[in-house]
Design an enzyme around this catalytic site. Structure first.
Site, PDB file in Angstrom:
ATOM      1  N   LYS A 115      36.672  48.531  45.742  1.00 12.39           N
ATOM      2  CA  LYS A 115      35.228  47.623  45.324  1.00 12.39           C
ATOM      3  C   LYS A 115      34.404  48.899  46.189  1.00 12.39           C
ATOM      4  O   LYS A 115      33.330  48.266  45.832  1.00 12.39           O
ATOM      5  CB  LYS A 115      35.584  46.027  46.546  1.00 12.39           C
ATOM      6  CG  LYS A 115      36.961  45.211  45.417  1.00 12.39           C
ATOM      7  CD  LYS A 115      36.577  43.894  44.610  1.00 12.39           C
ATOM      8  CE  LYS A 115      37.545  43.376  43.647  1.00 12.39           C
ATOM      9  NZ  LYS A 115      37.861  42.563  43.657  1.00 12.39           N
ATOM     10  N   LYS A 197      45.503  47.453  35.474  1.00 10.51           N
ATOM     11  CA  LYS A 197      46.012  46.842  35.219  1.00 10.51           C
ATOM     12  C   LYS A 197      45.073  46.298  34.524  1.00 10.51           C
ATOM     13  O   LYS A 197      43.993  45.393  33.983  1.00 10.51           O
ATOM     14  CB  LYS A 197      46.889  45.832  36.032  1.00 10.51           C
ATOM     15  CG  LYS A 197      45.179  45.425  36.702  1.00 10.51           C
ATOM     16  CD  LYS A 197      45.930  44.944  38.545  1.00 10.51           C
ATOM     17  CE  LYS A 197      44.388  44.274  39.301  1.00 10.51           C
ATOM     18  NZ  LYS A 197      44.394  43.241  40.104  1.00 10.51           N
ATOM     19  N   LYS A 200      41.125  39.796  34.465  1.00 12.51           N
ATOM     20  CA  LYS A 200      40.889  38.392  34.576  1.00 12.51           C
ATOM     21  C   LYS A 200      38.975  39.570  35.264  1.00 12.51           C
ATOM     22  O   LYS A 200      38.001  38.909  34.244  1.00 12.51           O
ATOM     23  CB  LYS A 200      40.445  37.548  35.741  1.00 12.51           C
ATOM     24  CG  LYS A 200      40.769  37.897  36.837  1.00 12.51           C
ATOM     25  CD  LYS A 200      41.626  36.110  37.839  1.00 12.51           C
ATOM     26  CE  LYS A 200      41.524  36.149  38.823  1.00 12.51           C
ATOM     27  NZ  LYS A 200      42.796  35.625  39.399  1.00 12.51           N
TER      28      LYS A 200
END
Ligand code: TYM
Length: 334
Positions: A115, A197, A200
């Site tokens: 991030k 992966k 969302k």
């Protein structure tokens, strides 16, 4: 006397709509474990606000996740279902534990590194401290077991390290939690890029299936899933797209990957993909119907999360008091 059952804690953050990855990697296992353990299943809204959220959407998603827990078969009478921000002990304990956590170990977390690469200096301090809040979530209930997908393994390890450190400095206070990572379905991959992966927060919606996706959308997304040009349904690392679809089908139909390979011998991908889509729809459709019913009954949901918060508050407060006392904070008499 009734034997004390072992404790489970787990949670999902309402930072986006839930995916099939969340369902298979987490919720489906929770349903299996609920009879054997004393379970706390939380909607971790404080984790979601580490990145900016639209208030209206956050509220809606928080309730929808609670509804998905119940609709998936988690019994609100047997388990403690609650919303993290309703139990202030989580934030309070996280502060205390922050003082027993090193900047070095937090900066080594892969999720943080990923991030911070994207966000640079404008990454929030909340994202840096995220694993400490997660450690607090788990430790204040003295959880023995934490059922999560593979991507959370590192966060579980730091929670154990923090707990051990605190126990060593003072005296045994926390149970050291174990991760419970399913053997199959621990990591459902993106349908468009099987090297990452299913998430969302992914930009391309064709990469993920949402728990609330209507049947026609599920059919379309699965039929577009990236495979390869080999044309054989084989459980192999050389065919990551197909392997991922076999994993999904295997978890949902309880057929082993070998059985699935056999069933599709000489059949090509069209039939296989269509069966994967139907298996997903069969699993999700009843859940979707129940979620819609629950979302129309806000007072029932409120009853559940209120009751959950009361119990969670009572149990976690006892641990917080212990922590405060050991650290040397002055207790105030009731
Ligand atoms: P979150 O909200 O990202 O994901 C919730 C759960 O879903 C699992 N999961 C997956 N499993 C398999 N395949 C996938 N593609 C996939 N994507 C997600 C995750 O492993 C997780 O179990 N930090 C946590 C939330 C949290 C928590 C906790 C979990 C906060 N406090 C305490 C356990 C205990 C998170 O972001 O999960």
């Amino acid at each position: 006397m009734e034997e004390k059952r072992k404790v489970i804690f787990s949670g999902i953050k309402p930072s986006g709509d839930l995916t099939l990855g969340n369902y298979i990697g987490a919720i489906k296992n929770w349903v299996k474990l609920q009879d054997e353990y004393d379970c706390y299943f939380c909607v971790v809204d404080l984790h979601a606000i580490t990145v900016r959220q639209e208030p209206k959407d956050l509220r809606q998603r928080t309730l929808e996740i609670l509804s998905i827990y119940i609709a998936s078969g988690i019994d609100p009478d047997k388990n403690t279902l609650f919303i993290q921000s309703h139990v202030p002990v989580h934030s309070e304990a996280a502060w205390l534990l922050n003082c027993y956590t090193y900047m070095g170990e937090l900066s080594r977390m892969t999720q943080y590194k990923d991030k911070s690469q994207k966000l640079g200096d404008s990454i929030s301090a909340g994202l840096f401290n995220y694993p400490v809040l997660m450690a607090a979530d788990i430790l204040i209930y003295n959880a023995d077991l934490v059922p999560v997908g593979k991507d959370q393994k590192q966060h579980l390890e730091i929670a154990r390290d923090i707990a051990e450190r605190f126990n060593n400095i003072y005296s045994p206070t926390f149970v050291i939690p174990d991760a419970y990572i399913p053997t199959e379905g621990a990591k459902i991959m993106d349908l468009q890029d099987a090297s990452k992966k299913m998430s969302k927060s992914e930009e391309n919606p064709n990469g993920y299936i949402l728990i609330m996706d209507p049947p026609e959308v599920i059919r379309k997304k699965v039929s577009r899933a990236v495979t390869d040009s080999l044309g054989i349904v084989k459980y192999s690392d050389e065919q990551p797209g197909v392997k991922n679809l076999i994993n999904i089908l295997s978890v949902l139909t309880k057929a082993s990957p070998e059985e699935i390979e056999k069933n599709y011998e000489g059949k090509g991908y069209a039939q296989f993909k269509s069966d994967v889509a139907e298996a997903i729809i069969k699993e999700l459709e009843p859940i979707q119907t129940k979620v819609k019913e629950l979302m129309a009954n806000k007072s029932y949901l409120e009853e559940i999360y209120k009751k959950g918060a009361e119990k969670a508050n009572y149990v976690s407060m006892k641990t917080l008091r212990k922590m405060q006392k050991k650290i040397g904070l002055i207790p105030i008499s009731k």
